[in-house]
Design an enzyme around this catalytic site. Structure first.
Site, PDB file in Angstrom:
ATOM      1  N   ASP A 155       0.837  -1.191   0.000  1.00 18.54           N
ATOM      2  CA  ASP A 155       0.000   0.000   0.000  1.00 18.54           C
ATOM      3  C   ASP A 155       0.877   1.247   0.000  1.00 18.54           C
ATOM      4  O   ASP A 155       1.956   1.242  -0.588  1.00 18.54           O
ATOM      5  CB  ASP A 155      -0.931  -0.038   1.228  1.00 18.54           C
ATOM      6  CG  ASP A 155      -2.292   0.569   0.951  1.00 18.54           C
ATOM      7  OD1 ASP A 155      -2.371   1.804   0.836  1.00 18.54           O
ATOM      8  OD2 ASP A 155      -3.282  -0.185   0.843  1.00 18.54           O
ATOM      9  N   HIS A 181      -3.564   6.062   3.580  1.00 18.13           N
ATOM     10  CA  HIS A 181      -4.367   4.940   3.092  1.00 18.13           C
ATOM     11  C   HIS A 181      -3.952   3.613   3.717  1.00 18.13           C
ATOM     12  O   HIS A 181      -4.794   2.856   4.249  1.00 18.13           O
ATOM     13  CB  HIS A 181      -4.230   4.886   1.573  1.00 18.13           C
ATOM     14  CG  HIS A 181      -5.167   3.961   0.883  1.00 18.13           C
ATOM     15  ND1 HIS A 181      -4.865   2.640   0.645  1.00 18.13           N
ATOM     16  CD2 HIS A 181      -6.395   4.163   0.362  1.00 18.13           C
ATOM     17  CE1 HIS A 181      -5.870   2.069  -0.008  1.00 18.13           C
ATOM     18  NE2 HIS A 181      -6.808   2.973  -0.188  1.00 18.13           N
ATOM     19  N   SER A 238     -11.249  -0.600  -0.883  1.00 20.86           N
ATOM     20  CA  SER A 238      -9.938  -0.631  -0.224  1.00 20.86           C
ATOM     21  C   SER A 238     -10.058  -1.061   1.218  1.00 20.86           C
ATOM     22  O   SER A 238      -9.184  -1.742   1.764  1.00 20.86           O
ATOM     23  CB  SER A 238      -9.301   0.757  -0.238  1.00 20.86           C
ATOM     24  OG  SER A 238      -8.667   1.025  -1.440  1.00 20.86           O
TER      25      SER A 238
END
EC number: 3.4.21.-
Length: 468
Positions: free
Chosen positions: A106, A140, A341
């Site tokens: 990620d 994220h 996600s």
């Protein structure tokens, strides 16, 4: 030779790194015209193998890192996703992911967050400047890692906890939307670096890999033999699968390069979900259990998990609490935490718990167990292209035996049926005999007493007569 790279929406450099509508980093590239063909990846060249080291990009940083919330971020309630999935019941059985490592490919993970402290291993970074898998400017990857492995709140002020709170995280920072090449406007990360990251994670001994990023391409481009990045990604997920590593990937979100596929006739392929034989792909559902509007359908979608209005770890640098909203969009306005996600890591956490309980299962068996125990929707064979086999059911997936394993494992003993002859019944013939015997005994006693009394009376009268 063209390699698919991360797409960037207009004005992304002015906005926050987490995309408002999708909550995911979308991989994409120049799109080719769609052509009619059989849906599914072609047999790619097995010689196209990605390196087992990570490419580094010396791109300048165009936007500051996300900062943690300085205000009160205590959220007392347990998230709806946590209540619906009920994975804390597994924790009560000591299924917490202990001894398992999850590769999070990620934007990195902020390892300083108190609920992740001591859990995060640095797996490398594609960010040449301020690199390190234990750093996350975009925020994220930190949200993803928290859903998988956040520790319980030691103060007891919040009920939030990760699916596998004792698991470790191997963070590979293979992408970022904040570092941009001035000449090409390319951001860090592409399908080739994703393949490299997968190889690194497998070599480092992870049991599960979470990829909350997707490369959305036309079917024609995804099937293009000349795209070495795609071929390397195919071979990397196959490499993981053959070594028992479960690869979990987001289904992708509508927006940027991702288009919403019509059911049964997709025009957009989502990678690595496209390589469905080796990947477990996760769609998003909302609090009502309905598919999220942004989730991208496709025949490669396997299961679904909560992906809207989520509570997560505060993903900013120096964040130490929780967040129910994050800065999104071009102007940094606040928005909900949502996207496929963030549905994917719920399934990665579940795969970790299954791996802990059943260490001898292959990657295929773990994936089948999750699919077969999901809450099946209507559709042929209990699935559809929107949510696959339905929302995951951790309690069922962690059961002793699932249908696919009958004959491969000793089934648990079946509970005995409570048949009528198991319940003690009154035995009326025996009762009659017993009562008759008791009556006869009583009659004999009475008769004996009567006889004895009669004898005494006779003797008494005899004595009286003899004395006269």
């Amino acid at each position: 030779m063209m390699r698919s790279s991360y797409s960037r929406s207009r004005g992304a450099l002015r906005g926050f790194a987490l995309c408002a509508a999708v909550g995911t980093l979308a991989l994409g590239g120049p799109t080719a015209p769609a052509v009619a063909q059989t849906v599914g990846p072609p047999p790619l060249d097995p010689s196209r193998q990605a390196s087992h080291s990570l490419q580094s990009f010396p791109f300048p940083q165009k936007q500051g890192c996300m900062r943690g919330n300085t205000g009160n971020s205590v959220i007392e309630e347990k998230p709806w996703s946590q209540l619906v999935l009920g994975f804390e019941q597994a924790h009560d059985q000591n299924l917490t992911g202990r001894g398992q490592t999850v590769g999070v490919i990620d934007t990195g993970v902020n390892a300083t967050h108190p609920r992740l402290r001591g859990k995060v291993q640095n797996g490398g970074s594609s960010v040449a400047r301020d690199g390190g898998g234990d750093k996350d400017c975009d925020g994220h990857g930190t949200i993803v890692a928290g859903i998988i492995a956040a520790a319980p709140d030691p103060t007891g002020q919040t009920g939030y906890v990760g699916v596998a709170p004792d698991a470790s995280i191997l963070s590979i920072r293979q992408s970022s939307k904040l570092f941009v090449d001035d000449a090409t406007n390319q951001t860090i990360g592409n399908t080739e670096t994703m393949a490299q990251a997968i190889n690194i994670a497998v070599d480092r001994g992870v049991s599960v890999i979470n990829i909350s990023q997707s490369s959305c391409q036309s079917i024609a481009q995804a099937s293009n033999y000349s795209d070495s990045g795609n071929q390397e990604l195919h071979n990397a997920v196959k490499y993981a699968y053959e070594r028992g590593v479960v690869v979990v990937a987001a289904a992708g979100n509508v927006g940027e390069a991702c288009q919403k596929n019509p059911s049964g006739s997709p025009t957009t392929a989502v990678l690595p979900a496209w390589f469905d034989d080796y990947v477990l792909t996760v769609a998003s559902v909302n609090q009502a259990g309905a598919p999220s509007e942004f989730t991208v359908p496709g025949p490669w979608v396997d299961v679904a998990a909560p992906g809207e209005n989520l509570i997560a770890l505060d993903p900013g640098v120096n964040g130490n609490g929780l967040a129910s909203q994050i800065a999104t969009g071009d102007n940094g306005q606040m928005g909900p935490i949502q996207g496929t996600s963030f549905a994917a890591p719920y399934v990665s956490g579940l795969a970790v718990l299954i791996k802990q309980k059943f260490p001898d299962l292959t990657a295929e068996q773990v994936m089948d167990r999750i699919k077969e125990t999901a809450l099946h929707p209507g559709g042929i064979n209990g699935r559809n292209d929107i949510v696959g086999y339905g929302m995951v059911d951790p309690a069922a997936a962690l059961g002793d035996v699932v249908p696919a394993e009958w004959g491969k494992a000793v089934p648990p003993p079946k509970p005995k049926k409570l048949e009528a002859d198991v319940i003690p019944q009154k035995d009326f013939p025996a009762l009659i005999v017993a009562m008759g015997g008791a009556g006869a005994g009583i009659a004999a006693i009475i008769f004996t007493a009567f006889l004895a009394n009669a004898v005494r009376n006779v003797r008494a009268r005899a004595r009286e007569n003899s004395s006269r």
